[in-house]
Design a protein around this motif. Structure first.
Motif, PDB file in Angstrom:
ATOM      1  N   LEU A 161      35.805  52.262  48.712  1.00 57.09           N
ATOM      2  CA  LEU A 161      36.616  53.252  48.004  1.00 57.09           C
ATOM      3  C   LEU A 161      36.728  54.555  48.796  1.00 57.09           C
ATOM      4  CD1 LEU A 161      35.672  52.940  44.215  1.00 57.09           C
ATOM      5  CD2 LEU A 161      37.758  52.193  45.365  1.00 57.09           C
ATOM      6  N   TYR A 196      39.957  45.867  44.085  1.00 59.91           N
ATOM      7  CA  TYR A 196      40.067  47.293  43.771  1.00 59.91           C
ATOM      8  C   TYR A 196      40.044  47.550  42.266  1.00 59.91           C
ATOM      9  CZ  TYR A 196      42.158  52.008  43.834  1.00 59.91           C
ATOM     10  OH  TYR A 196      42.404  53.336  43.645  1.00 59.91           O
ATOM     11  N   LYS A 197      40.827  46.762  41.516  1.00 59.58           N
ATOM     12  CA  LYS A 197      40.901  46.978  40.068  1.00 59.58           C
ATOM     13  C   LYS A 197      39.586  46.652  39.382  1.00 59.58           C
ATOM     14  CE  LYS A 197      45.865  46.598  39.268  1.00 59.58           C
ATOM     15  NZ  LYS A 197      46.934  45.889  38.507  1.00 59.58           N
ATOM     16  N   THR A 200      37.364  49.768  40.087  1.00 61.00           N
ATOM     17  CA  THR A 200      37.782  51.047  39.507  1.00 61.00           C
ATOM     18  C   THR A 200      38.039  50.976  38.015  1.00 61.00           C
ATOM     19  OG1 THR A 200      40.101  50.563  40.074  1.00 61.00           O
ATOM     20  CG2 THR A 200      38.781  51.788  41.691  1.00 61.00           C
ATOM     21  N   GLU A 201      38.486  49.831  37.499  1.00 65.05           N
ATOM     22  CA  GLU A 201      38.847  49.741  36.081  1.00 65.05           C
ATOM     23  C   GLU A 201      37.835  48.950  35.261  1.00 65.05           C
ATOM     24  OE1 GLU A 201      42.816  48.273  35.702  1.00 65.05           O
ATOM     25  OE2 GLU A 201      43.656  49.728  37.122  1.00 65.05           O
ATOM     26  N   ASN A 203      34.584  48.572  36.285  1.00 65.99           N
ATOM     27  CA  ASN A 203      33.254  49.112  36.612  1.00 65.99           C
ATOM     28  C   ASN A 203      32.327  48.087  37.260  1.00 65.99           C
ATOM     29  OD1 ASN A 203      33.947  51.627  35.516  1.00 65.99           O
ATOM     30  ND2 ASN A 203      33.356  50.962  33.462  1.00 65.99           N
ATOM     31  N   ASN A 208      31.776  47.323  45.390  1.00 59.52           N
ATOM     32  CA  ASN A 208      32.137  48.435  46.276  1.00 59.52           C
ATOM     33  C   ASN A 208      31.114  48.513  47.405  1.00 59.52           C
ATOM     34  OD1 ASN A 208      33.499  50.668  47.243  1.00 59.52           O
ATOM     35  ND2 ASN A 208      32.400  52.083  45.907  1.00 59.52           N
TER      36      ASN A 208
END
Length: 220
Positions: A161, A196-197, A200-201, A203, A208
């Motif tokens: 990220l 990515y989702k 970030t969305e 958790n 990461n």
């Protein structure tokens, strides 16, 4: 014979006073029927979001030097053996008395110990100092559908990220569920998927991952 009717100019002020009084009365009645004050509706408190805490990882091992790094090497009480050297692309550098020496992949303590062992033939009990003056070998690459693709210094621990943020973030055409990290090892190139989702969305912070020297992040 014409009859002259007298005019009464004093009637006009009286009439005006009557009209003014009626207007005051209407205004007073309107004030008694004023609209009630609007009821204040309390603003609902914002919804509490769940805080996710990623546990700290163990401390990273000692820095392993690489090609492009600039070292300052000195021998105590021997200024003639103080040098600033650059590690060449083949991972080596030249130093007086010992000639070409390999540094890539070694820590400072390892390099110091090996060089002292080589110098002891010329200098009794050499006290060597090795300092990394500039880190140039630590870079990662971010390419594909990001706003600023390129290579970025890895002078601290950086995860995927953070690398994407350094590249200006993904653009609107990126498939955020199809991001890959290409990592070269001694024997092969590993391909590590990154969602990515999910990170970030949803958790899923374990996805990461920390990047390593030479990693290539590809955003499709």
């Amino acid at each position: 014979m014409m009859i002259h009717r007298p005019s009464f100019p004093f009637f006009r002020p009286v009439r005006e006073l009557l009209v003014f009084g009626c207007m005051l009365a209407i205004t007073a009645i309107g004030c008694t029927h004023a609209a009630p004050a609007l009821e204040t509706i309390p603003t609902p408190a914002p919804a509490q979001t769940e805080t996710v805490v990623q546990p700290l990882t163990d401390a990273t091992p000692d820095y392993a030097m690489g090609a492009g790094d600039i070292l300052e090497i000195s021998v105590w009480k021997d200024p003639a053996l103080t040098r600033q050297v650059v590690i060449l692309p083949d991972g080596t550098f030249s130093f007086p008395l010992v000639g070409r020496f390999r540094a890539a992949g070694k820590t400072i303590d390892q390099l110091k110990s090996e060089m002292e062992s080589a110098l002891v033939r010329f200098i009794p009990e050499p006290d060597l100092s090795v300092i990394v003056q500039q880190v140039n070998s630590q870079v990662v690459y971010v390419i594909g559908k990001v706003n600023r693709p390129g290579h970025f210094p890895l002078n601290r621990n950086i995860d995927v990220l953070q690398a994407l943020a350094m590249a200006g973030g993904v653009n609107i055409f990126a498939d955020t569920r199809d991001i890959r990290i290409f990592r070269k090892t001694d024997k092969q190139t590993m391909v590590i998927p990154f969602d990515y989702k999910a990170v970030t969305e949803e958790n899923q912070l374990d996805g990461n991952i920390q990047l390593q020297r030479g990693d290539v992040v590809v955003v499709k």
